[in-house]
Design an enzyme around this catalytic site. Structure first.
Site, PDB file in Angstrom:
ATOM      1  N   CYS A 115      16.458 -11.913   9.724  1.00 34.73           N
ATOM      2  CA  CYS A 115      17.573 -10.951   9.688  1.00 34.73           C
ATOM      3  C   CYS A 115      18.598 -11.194  10.794  1.00 34.73           C
ATOM      4  CB  CYS A 115      17.053  -9.523   9.770  1.00 34.73           C
ATOM      5  SG  CYS A 115      15.845  -9.164   8.503  1.00 34.73           S
ATOM      6  N   HIS A 254      21.883  -4.184  12.171  1.00 36.36           N
ATOM      7  CA  HIS A 254      21.198  -4.670  10.971  1.00 36.36           C
ATOM      8  C   HIS A 254      20.675  -3.466  10.189  1.00 36.36           C
ATOM      9  CE1 HIS A 254      18.599  -6.493   8.205  1.00 36.36           C
ATOM     10  NE2 HIS A 254      17.480  -6.226   8.846  1.00 36.36           N
ATOM     11  N   ASN A 286      18.121  -3.254   2.669  1.00 34.61           N
ATOM     12  CA  ASN A 286      18.050  -4.281   3.707  1.00 34.61           C
ATOM     13  C   ASN A 286      18.359  -5.637   3.069  1.00 34.61           C
ATOM     14  OD1 ASN A 286      17.252  -6.202   5.573  1.00 34.61           O
ATOM     15  ND2 ASN A 286      15.346  -5.167   6.123  1.00 34.61           N
TER      16      ASN A 286
HETATM   17  O1  UT7 Z   1      14.588  -6.202   8.505  1.00 34.66           O
HETATM   18  C1  UT7 Z   1      13.726  -6.511   9.542  1.00 34.66           C
HETATM   19  C2  UT7 Z   1      13.233  -5.355  10.286  1.00 34.66           C
HETATM   20  N1  UT7 Z   1      12.599  -4.390   9.462  1.00 34.66           N
HETATM   21  C3  UT7 Z   1      12.315  -3.224   9.990  1.00 34.66           C
HETATM   22  O2  UT7 Z   1      12.621  -3.005  11.135  1.00 34.66           O
HETATM   23  C4  UT7 Z   1      11.595  -2.207   9.150  1.00 34.66           C
HETATM   24  C5  UT7 Z   1      10.742  -1.349  10.051  1.00 34.66           C
HETATM   25  N2  UT7 Z   1       9.884  -0.393   9.386  1.00 34.66           N
HETATM   26  C6  UT7 Z   1      10.334   0.626   8.609  1.00 34.66           C
HETATM   27  O3  UT7 Z   1      11.488   0.743   8.319  1.00 34.66           O
HETATM   28  C7  UT7 Z   1       9.333   1.688   8.213  1.00 34.66           C
HETATM   29  O4  UT7 Z   1       8.147   1.510   8.935  1.00 34.66           O
HETATM   30  C8  UT7 Z   1       9.010   1.714   6.702  1.00 34.66           C
HETATM   31  C9  UT7 Z   1      10.203   2.249   5.924  1.00 34.66           C
HETATM   32  C10 UT7 Z   1       8.639   0.333   6.208  1.00 34.66           C
HETATM   33  C11 UT7 Z   1       7.848   2.666   6.447  1.00 34.66           C
HETATM   34  O5  UT7 Z   1       8.143   3.962   6.941  1.00 34.66           O
HETATM   35  P1  UT7 Z   1       7.127   4.741   7.908  1.00 34.66           P
HETATM   36  O6  UT7 Z   1       7.701   6.053   8.157  1.00 34.66           O
HETATM   37  O7  UT7 Z   1       6.808   3.849   9.075  1.00 34.66           O
HETATM   38  O8  UT7 Z   1       5.872   4.907   6.947  1.00 34.66           O
HETATM   39  P2  UT7 Z   1       4.385   4.374   7.153  1.00 34.66           P
HETATM   40  O9  UT7 Z   1       4.332   2.902   6.934  1.00 34.66           O
HETATM   41  O10 UT7 Z   1       3.857   4.918   8.439  1.00 34.66           O
HETATM   42  O11 UT7 Z   1       3.693   5.086   5.936  1.00 34.66           O
HETATM   43  C12 UT7 Z   1       3.602   6.515   5.850  1.00 34.66           C
HETATM   44  C13 UT7 Z   1       2.957   6.871   4.529  1.00 34.66           C
HETATM   45  C14 UT7 Z   1       1.690   6.071   4.243  1.00 34.66           C
HETATM   46  O12 UT7 Z   1       0.788   6.937   3.632  1.00 34.66           O
HETATM   47  P3  UT7 Z   1      -0.415   7.601   4.499  1.00 34.66           P
HETATM   48  O13 UT7 Z   1      -1.174   6.431   5.047  1.00 34.66           O
HETATM   49  O14 UT7 Z   1       0.272   8.401   5.570  1.00 34.66           O
HETATM   50  O15 UT7 Z   1      -1.142   8.407   3.487  1.00 34.66           O
HETATM   51  C15 UT7 Z   1       2.143   5.050   3.240  1.00 34.66           C
HETATM   52  O16 UT7 Z   1       1.131   4.638   2.391  1.00 34.66           O
HETATM   53  O17 UT7 Z   1       3.868   6.597   3.451  1.00 34.66           O
HETATM   54  C16 UT7 Z   1       3.195   5.802   2.476  1.00 34.66           C
HETATM   55  N3  UT7 Z   1       4.201   4.946   1.832  1.00 34.66           N
HETATM   56  C17 UT7 Z   1       4.916   5.336   0.770  1.00 34.66           C
HETATM   57  N4  UT7 Z   1       4.947   6.473   0.063  1.00 34.66           N
HETATM   58  C18 UT7 Z   1       5.815   6.564  -0.948  1.00 34.66           C
HETATM   59  C19 UT7 Z   1       4.575   3.691   2.186  1.00 34.66           C
HETATM   60  N5  UT7 Z   1       5.548   3.255   1.362  1.00 34.66           N
HETATM   61  C20 UT7 Z   1       5.764   4.260   0.479  1.00 34.66           C
HETATM   62  C21 UT7 Z   1       6.652   4.408  -0.614  1.00 34.66           C
HETATM   63  N6  UT7 Z   1       6.648   5.570  -1.271  1.00 34.66           N
HETATM   64  N7  UT7 Z   1       7.532   3.446  -0.969  1.00 34.66           N
END
Ligand code: UT7
Length: 330
Positions: A115, A254, A286
């Protein structure tokens, strides 16, 4: 002899026609529009056609940037392309764009910095122009992330989209590119990676079975590193430009997650500063190396960016890689 600087002389962008909405994704994986919007800020993203590739999108963005800069394709001297979804390993995407544009005199290459690829390419171009080695460069960020997205994995497939952005850099007697800060940390290679297709995991039945040809990300950990790294890069790039954060007119981070953009902007200076963040993640998701030039080109096209404006651009991505640059709009 007076010092030669580099400045952006024109911008361009291209996004494919096909829109993939959160409602569409609800039909593909276990997710919801509400989750995607509140956790990421994404409402929809663009998906390239089956016969539309990073080089096609990059060439379209490049054509627009050249027209806006008043540079004929046959006069282009260098083409630098930030991409992590090249059409193929070689010829490079830069070669394919060179051919598509008819840029007969240009040389070029791809920059692999995920990125952060566009900022690394822009810095390379600026250095070549400041040295007097070349008189212009086309710098492109182009991605077809839909081709490396695992459409069965809800934690990644809701995030990515396709598109391209480009700028033309020319010599200037005033500093357009005012500062750069670039970094990598290969110790954090396991946060965000695409392992398949290289010499370590060449294409095989096993690599396909193990889904190695797709993007893998430890989302929560990447999020935390992204916020701290982008905050530090933003501060340092601003300092190196001889500016305070209050002197910055626009910030283009980004577009990985609206919560990351907000967190970095708020840390830099609260709501006053956060209002200066240019955001289009709601429409495009993204787009990796394309995200910064795409946002810049839109903001130039709709008249937000004006002469004299100071623009802080900050990138972060797999590698890990990051970068901060301050550019003055001449
Ligand atoms: O481009 C390069 C750089 N990229 C980044 O910097 C991206 C960085 N990361 C992020 O933007 C975020 O971490 C994400 C958007 C990928 C995820 O968001 P989050 O708030 O960190 O969620 P999480 O991974 O902690 O997941 C929370 C919950 C989980 O369920 P449990 O374990 O709490 O029951 C996931 O399974 O959300 C669940 N989950 C979803 N639920 C519905 C993960 N993806 C989804 C989804 N829809 N698409």
């Amino acid at each position: 002899m007076s010092k030669m600087y580099a400045a952006i002389a024109g911008t361009g962008h291209y996004v494919p026609e096909k829109v993939l909405t959160n409602a569409d994704l609800e039909r593909m994986v276990e997710t919801s529009d509400e989750w995607i919007r509140t956790r990421t800020g994404i409402g929809e993203r663009r998906i390239a056609g089956a016969n539309e590739f990073s080089s096609d999108m990059g060439a379209a963005a490049g054509r627009m940037a050249l027209a806006n800069a008043g540079v004929a394709p046959e006069d282009v001297e260098a083409i630098y392309v930030g991409t992590c979804t090249p059409d193929m390993f070689f010829p490079s995407t830069a070669c394919l764009i060179q051919a598509a544009l008819g840029a007969k005199r240009a040389y070029g290459f791809d920059v692999s910095a995920a990125c952060s690829g566009f900022l690394v390419a822009l810095d390379t171009a600026a250095a070549a122009i400041e040295s007097g080695r070349i008189q212009n460069a086309l710098v492109v960020g182009a991605e077809k992330l839909s081709s490396v997205t695992d459409w069965t994995q809800r934690d990644t497939c809701v995030l990515f989209g396709d598109g391209a952005g480009a700028v033309v850099l020319k010599p200037s007697d005033r500093p357009g590119v005012r500062s750069t800060l670039l970094g990598v940390d290969g110790n954090l290679d396991d946060l965000l990676y695409l392992p398949g297709g290289g010499c370590r995991h060449p294409a095989s039945a096993e690599s396909v079975r193990d889904r190695l040809h797709f993007i893998h990300m430890a989302g929560r950990e990447t999020f935390k590193v992204a916020v701290t790294t982008m905050f530090e890069a933003a501060k340092e790039a601003t300092r190196r430009a001889g500016l305070a954060i209050g002197d910055i007119d626009w910030m283009i981070f980004h577009q990985a997650n609206l919560r990351i953009i907000d967190a970095v902007a708020q840390r830099l200076g609260g709501p006053e500063i956060a209002r200066k963040a240019i955001v289009n993640i709601d429409r495009y998701g993204n787009t990796s190396a394309a995200s910064i030039p795409l946002a810049l080109s839109e903001a130039v096209a709709d008249g937000r960016v004006k002469s004299g404006d100071k623009i802080l651009m900050v990138a972060f991505g797999g590698g890990l890689t990051w970068g901060g640059m301050v550019v003055e709009w001449i």
